[in-house]
Scaffold this active site. Sequence first.
Site, mmCIF file in Angstrom:
data_model
loop_
_atom_site.group_PDB
_atom_site.id
_atom_site.type_symbol
_atom_site.label_atom_id
_atom_site.label_comp_id
_atom_site.label_asym_id
_atom_site.label_seq_id
_atom_site.Cartn_x
_atom_site.Cartn_y
_atom_site.Cartn_z
ATOM 1 N N SER A 167 -14.631 3.130 3.247
ATOM 2 C CA SER A 167 -13.799 3.543 1.699
ATOM 3 C C SER A 167 -14.544 2.840 0.680
ATOM 4 O O SER A 167 -14.968 1.772 0.906
ATOM 5 C CB SER A 167 -12.332 2.914 1.824
ATOM 6 O OG SER A 167 -11.518 3.104 0.697
ATOM 7 N N GLY A 194 -19.089 -2.753 9.087
ATOM 8 C CA GLY A 194 -19.550 -4.048 8.147
ATOM 9 C C GLY A 194 -21.138 -4.169 8.788
ATOM 10 O O GLY A 194 -21.480 -4.249 9.978
ATOM 11 N N GLY A 195 -22.007 -3.900 7.716
ATOM 12 C CA GLY A 195 -23.327 -4.099 7.792
ATOM 13 C C GLY A 195 -24.143 -3.028 8.795
ATOM 14 O O GLY A 195 -25.099 -3.081 9.018
ATOM 15 N N ASN A 209 -4.999 -0.052 3.198
ATOM 16 C CA ASN A 209 -6.428 -1.174 2.852
ATOM 17 C C ASN A 209 -5.367 -2.353 2.776
ATOM 18 O O ASN A 209 -4.933 -2.897 1.682
ATOM 19 C CB ASN A 209 -7.053 -0.896 1.677
ATOM 20 C CG ASN A 209 -7.962 -1.840 1.285
ATOM 21 O OD1 ASN A 209 -7.970 -2.867 1.924
ATOM 22 N ND2 ASN A 209 -8.562 -1.653 -0.081
ATOM 23 N N THR A 266 -14.851 -6.674 3.396
ATOM 24 C CA THR A 266 -15.748 -7.399 3.262
ATOM 25 C C THR A 266 -15.325 -8.928 3.154
ATOM 26 O O THR A 266 -14.030 -9.448 3.327
ATOM 27 C CB THR A 266 -16.123 -7.314 1.397
ATOM 28 O OG1 THR A 266 -14.898 -7.409 0.862
ATOM 29 C CG2 THR A 266 -16.560 -5.979 1.324
ATOM 30 N N CYS A 291 -5.961 -6.018 0.965
ATOM 31 C CA CYS A 291 -5.912 -6.135 -0.687
ATOM 32 C C CYS A 291 -4.793 -7.423 -1.005
ATOM 33 O O CYS A 291 -3.886 -7.547 -0.136
ATOM 34 C CB CYS A 291 -5.500 -4.940 -1.417
ATOM 35 S SG CYS A 291 -3.933 -4.132 -0.617
HETATM 36 C C1 LIG Z 1 -18.918 -1.002 -3.866
HETATM 37 C C2 LIG Z 1 -17.720 -1.047 -2.799
HETATM 38 C C3 LIG Z 1 -16.594 -0.511 -2.849
HETATM 39 C C4 LIG Z 1 -15.572 -0.649 -2.002
HETATM 40 N N1 LIG Z 1 -14.404 -0.203 -2.059
HETATM 41 C C5 LIG Z 1 -13.425 -0.277 -1.111
HETATM 42 C C6 LIG Z 1 -12.177 0.297 -1.177
HETATM 43 O O1 LIG Z 1 -11.709 1.030 -1.998
HETATM 44 N N2 LIG Z 1 -11.343 0.103 -0.117
HETATM 45 C C7 LIG Z 1 -11.601 -0.432 1.099
HETATM 46 O O2 LIG Z 1 -10.751 -0.546 2.066
HETATM 47 N N3 LIG Z 1 -13.016 -0.896 1.156
HETATM 48 C C8 LIG Z 1 -13.692 -1.005 0.027
HETATM 49 N N4 LIG Z 1 -14.953 -1.468 0.382
HETATM 50 C C9 LIG Z 1 -15.150 -2.188 1.311
HETATM 51 C C10 LIG Z 1 -16.014 -1.102 2.367
HETATM 52 O O3 LIG Z 1 -15.218 -0.075 2.843
HETATM 53 C C11 LIG Z 1 -16.546 -1.922 3.696
HETATM 54 O O4 LIG Z 1 -15.327 -2.314 4.521
HETATM 55 C C12 LIG Z 1 -17.417 -3.243 3.492
HETATM 56 O O5 LIG Z 1 -18.250 -2.890 2.427
HETATM 57 C C13 LIG Z 1 -18.093 -3.550 4.805
HETATM 58 O O6 LIG Z 1 -19.076 -2.589 5.257
HETATM 59 P P1 LIG Z 1 -20.714 -2.554 4.745
HETATM 60 O O7 LIG Z 1 -21.280 -3.912 5.301
HETATM 61 O O8 LIG Z 1 -21.203 -1.541 5.788
HETATM 62 O O9 LIG Z 1 -20.496 -2.098 3.437
HETATM 63 C C14 LIG Z 1 -15.985 -1.455 -0.856
HETATM 64 C C15 LIG Z 1 -17.193 -1.983 -0.491
HETATM 65 C C16 LIG Z 1 -18.165 -1.808 -1.624
HETATM 66 C C17 LIG Z 1 -19.506 -2.204 -1.515
#
Ligand SMILES: Cc1cc2nc3c(=O)[nH]c(=O)nc-3n(C[C@H](O)[C@H](O)[C@H](O)COP(=O)(O)O)c2cc1C
Length: 312
Positions: free
Chosen positions: A22, A242-243, A126, A192, A129
């Site tokens: 997301s 994640g990552g 989510n 995150t 939050c």
């Molecule tokens: C720019 C950005 C916006 C994000 N917005 C959301 C969001 O609206 N809702 C959500 O559940 N996670 C959000 N995330 C978290 C990601 O969905 C994901 O859980 C997190 O980035 C870890 O995965 P990654 O390391 O592959 O990015 C966001 C992440 C980024 C980088």
Amino acid sequence: MNNLLAVKIGNLPLQNPIMPASGTFDTTLEPLIDFNQLGAFVTKTFTQSRRSGNALPRICEVSSGMLNAIGIPSKGVEHYISDVVPFFNRYQPPLVASISANTAAEFAQLAEILTDVKGIAAIEANISCPNIEAHGKAFAIAADSTKKVIKMLRRATPLPLWAKLTPNTGDIISVAKAVEDEGGDAIVVGNTLLGMAIDVKTRRPKLGNIMGGFSGPAIKPINLRMTYQCFKHVSIPVIGCGGIETLNDVLEYLLAGATAVQVGTANFIEPTIMTDLVQQLTDYCQANNIKSMTDLIGQVDDTPFEPYTALS
Ligand SMILES: Cc1cc2nc3c(=O)[nH]c(=O)nc-3n(C[C@H](O)[C@H](O)[C@H](O)COP(=O)(O)O)c2cc1C
């Protein structure tokens, strides 16, 4: 449908285990990738009412990843129903609506509204939050606040219910169990990690919100470990996130126990990454005589290593 890669999240069948995380994917990717090749669509989190999100700047790059503090800007549920749902329903993959709210009751209210909307296959809550009733601590930081929100969501909707957890908790197993106990259909592990960066020239934080979510390759070992722990302790499906950047990352998550995975930050670096991964996973399975995803999911060989007996 490519049966080789097919998985099921509860009762929801996916043609493959690769889907966006997301907030890192939207309609603007349409000209770049074939949306019909994705396992599912997980859309940017939205709230029931409109909200504008955090002060700028909202993102910055850091070593091995990025920080974001977007703050869930939202055009509200009416816009989601009138614009977002019809857009994605032109494609085959199921649409997963990621939602957020300030309180458990508001979460339930939004889930109830979405229940009657045709074309939403699942809700991703989510719960990473802030919870206004817990002084802004995320719902998924603790098992009791997780229990409360999932219980209310479960009563509010018969739609498949996924709960997105936060790696910022000190007790991921209890939080995951709380989701399972209250009838959640899957957990997403995870969101995150809370981080910060400072511009030393201006001495200002690099994010308008001061702190933000750290994502990208550096968090993979943490969320992978939590995926493994959750897989060992709950029986509902775990979706790893994640990552993830490479086929190797996808395989690690599957072996750790993920039934499917979400790709986030990597979409900003390589917009075709998700469909590339679908192709690479297909090729890997064919080359390694893997007949179905169950040959991979949870198949890490974690039998104890020989004890170390040498004297120091
Ligand atoms: C720019 C950005 C916006 C994000 N917005 C959301 C969001 O609206 N809702 C959500 O559940 N996670 C959000 N995330 C978290 C990601 O969905 C994901 O859980 C997190 O980035 C870890 O995965 P990654 O390391 O592959 O990015 C966001 C992440 C980024 C980088």
